[in-house]
Design an enzyme around this catalytic site. Structure first.
Site, short mmCIF file in Angstrom:
data_model
loop_
_atom_site.label_atom_id
_atom_site.label_comp_id
_atom_site.label_asym_id
_atom_site.label_seq_id
_atom_site.Cartn_x
_atom_site.Cartn_y
_atom_site.Cartn_z
N HIS A 151 30.85 -61.82 -5.86
CA HIS A 151 30.04 -61.23 -6.94
C HIS A 151 30.59 -61.54 -8.34
O HIS A 151 30.52 -60.70 -9.24
CB HIS A 151 29.89 -59.72 -6.74
CG HIS A 151 28.65 -59.18 -7.41
ND1 HIS A 151 28.38 -57.83 -7.52
CD2 HIS A 151 27.62 -59.82 -8.03
CE1 HIS A 151 27.24 -57.66 -8.15
NE2 HIS A 151 26.75 -58.85 -8.47
N CYS A 202 29.83 -53.29 -10.12
CA CYS A 202 30.59 -54.23 -9.30
C CYS A 202 31.30 -55.36 -10.08
O CYS A 202 32.52 -55.44 -10.10
CB CYS A 202 29.67 -54.85 -8.26
SG CYS A 202 28.90 -53.66 -7.16
#
Length: 546
Positions: free
Chosen positions: A144, A88
């Site tokens: 994130h 990610c």
């Protein structure tokens, strides 16, 4: 007579002037093409989805129904040689900066919730640059990219509004997010405040509703950058019942829930495009769709027929679903096999905005002409990563460097590189199985009948011609040593430009229990002690849903 002649002359002069003004308006740009009141630079819509596998879209032959994505891709340009990162944070960091991980210090793994780490503050982000160019910038969904300090938050890195999560994953209904078993907290933020009142709403549907409100209220005279970063189809595998019923015949529980999440996402994208058209923004918009990494077979995803999956540098971990849909494309209904990387979106979008400045040091390339017109692509190679933290101290250095690396490169270091048709991998690049969707793991015999290949002990170099062998079945490292040496030398050259990898240990002060039960910045808050005390006394803590 003289007066009549003057009147005629004056009349013709006015006609010529008006005609000239009409020509000027038409030539000056896009008034006639776009209509009065439209932005001259395009609206940019970037949709990033989480953990969608290469084999998890209809136009790649999936059993998952994605009619909207299929149609948008068919009417646009499908990117069939498109690469991202295997996990990610790295993909998102390269989208936001246009730079390889080795140039931002984020070479190793994801950014963990308790890690005092985020995007380097001295690297301008894509929304910051677009805001400077006059764009309205909005983000909805998963960040994130670190939040240890207030300056790390999306609203301090170029976005004027933000609704979403700061950590990597959490419950799609309760927004409870855990880092291991010992640190859990609420993670849904509207701007810089926790959005407690939004609990109970399914993440994809909640985010689509916010996107629709942004589009409805946007002034079309100002260019828009909208970054929609959906957590679907990342674990936990959850979806509203109405979408689960679409797959009642699917016996594999993980696959059923995963498929339902993508069907919900597909319908949400339909609503987004409909609102773009209703709001009058569609004709002057560029929509980009991208997965952040490959699918995770253990969690219902499929990258078949590619090798490997999320977390690996095999094609199944890094070759992504991606397409561009826009009325501004000069060629539509095409398949592009141009070599494109997630870092290319930074200069490409800035180029569309008229804000690309050559003095910035970027690893990405402006690939719009390749996508829109089919012109030769400026990118010929991709450094997928060099992760020095991955090297285990116990591995024999002499063998990895002198024997396997020809004295050029320490092949115990996890690294991957693509140059032209060739792809080189070194170190521990992750499990490399080929997993057909009908063999997705179920029960205690979950690996039975899966095609597995065991490498001989000590092997640390692989070479593939991925144009001729996209499924990476034929390792050519031993038969093409000259190519291996050349690519190892390229890795060494790249490594000379790398900054030190930043991988600080987790900070116990990040525990949400110390911050009102919420994942939020915990450093650099000295000036907000009163707010912290108020936050601590707030007894509202999210309940854990079963």
């Amino acid at each position: 007579m003289a007066n009549a002649f003057c009147s005629v002359l004056l009349l013709w002069t006015i006609v010529i002037l008006l005609s000239g003004l009409g020509c000027l308006c038409e030539h000056d740009g896009k008034v006639n093409a776009e209509g009065v009141g439209q932005s001259k630079t395009p609206h940019l819509i970037f949709i990033m989805v989480d953990d969608q596998g290469y084999g998890d879209v209809g136009y790649h032959g999936s059993d998952i129904h994605t009619p909207v994505l299929d149609q948008l891709a068919a009417e646009g340009v499908k990117l069939e040689n498109y690469y991202v990162q295997p996990i990610c944070s790295p993909s998102r960091s390269q989208l936001m900066t246009g730079r390889y991980q080795i140039h931002t210090g984020l070479q190793h793994s994801i950014i963990r919730p308790r890690q005092p780490l985020c995007l380097p503050p001295d690297v301008p982000t894509l929304p910051e640059r677009l805001a400077e160019a006059g764009y309205a910038t909005h983000m909805v969904g998963k960040w994130h990219l670190g939040f240890s300090r207030p300056d790390c938050l999306p609203t301090r890195r170029g976005f004027q509004s933000f609704l979403g999560t700061l950590t990597g994953s959490g419950d799609h209904f309760s927004y409870q997010s855990c880092d291991g078993a010992e640190a859990c907290g609420f993670d849904l933020h509207d701007g810089n405040r926790p959005a407690w009142e939004m609990r109970g709403n399914y993440s994809t549907l909640l985010y689509i509703e916010r996107v629709k409100k942004i589009l409805q209220s946007h002034n079309s005279q100002r260019p828009l950058f909208l970054y929609l970063s959906l957590q679907a189809a990342h674990t936990p595998l959850q979806a509203p019942d109405v979408f689960l019923h679409h797959y009642d015949t699917q016996s594999n529980r993980q696959r059923r829930h995963y498929a339902a999440m993508l069907s919900c996402l597909d319908e949400g994208i339909a609503e987004l495009v409909k609102e773009l058209k209703t709001s009058g923004l569609y004709q002057n918009s560029v929509l980009i769709y991208s997965s952040d990494n490959g699918g995770q077979p253990l969690s219902g995803g499929s990258n078949w027929p590619l090798r490997g999956g999320k977390g690996t540098y095999w094609e199944g971990g890094i070759r992504a679903v991606g397409f561009v849909h826009s009325p501004l494309l000069k060629r539509k209904g095409m398949v592009s096999r141009a070599l494109i990387h997630v870092s290319d979106w930074y200069p490409t979008l800035l180029g569309l905005a008229g804000a690309l400045q050559p003095h910035y040091k970027l690893d990405g390339h402006n690939v719009w002409a390749s996508i829109s017109e089919g012109l030769p692509c400026p990118r010929t190679e991709i450094l997928l990563n060099i992760d020095p933290v991955s090297r285990k101290p116990g591995e024999p250095y002499d063998k990895a460097l002198e024997l396997n690396g020809f004295g050029i490169w320490d092949t115990a270091v996890r690294a991957a590189l693509r140059v032209g048709d060739w792809k080189l991998l070194t170190g521990n690049v992750g499990d490399g199985d080929w997993i057909p969707p009908q063999a997705l793991p179920v029960g205690p015999e979950r690996w039975e009948k899966l095609e597995k290949r065991r490498n001989r002990l000590g092997k640390s170099v692989w070479l593939f011609n991925v144009s001729a062998d996209p499924y990476e079945r034929f390792d050519l490292a031993e038969v093409r040593p000259a190519v291996v040496k050349h690519l190892l030398a390229r890795l060494a050259e790249y490594n000379h430009t790398a900054v030190m990898a930043r991988n600080p240990p987790d900070d116990p002060m990040a525990d949400p229990e110390l911050h009102g039960g919420v994942w939020s910045p915990w450093l650099g808050l000295e000036g907000n002690k009163k707010n912290k005390k108020k936050h601590k006394s707030d007894g509202r803590k999210p309940k854990t849903e079963s």
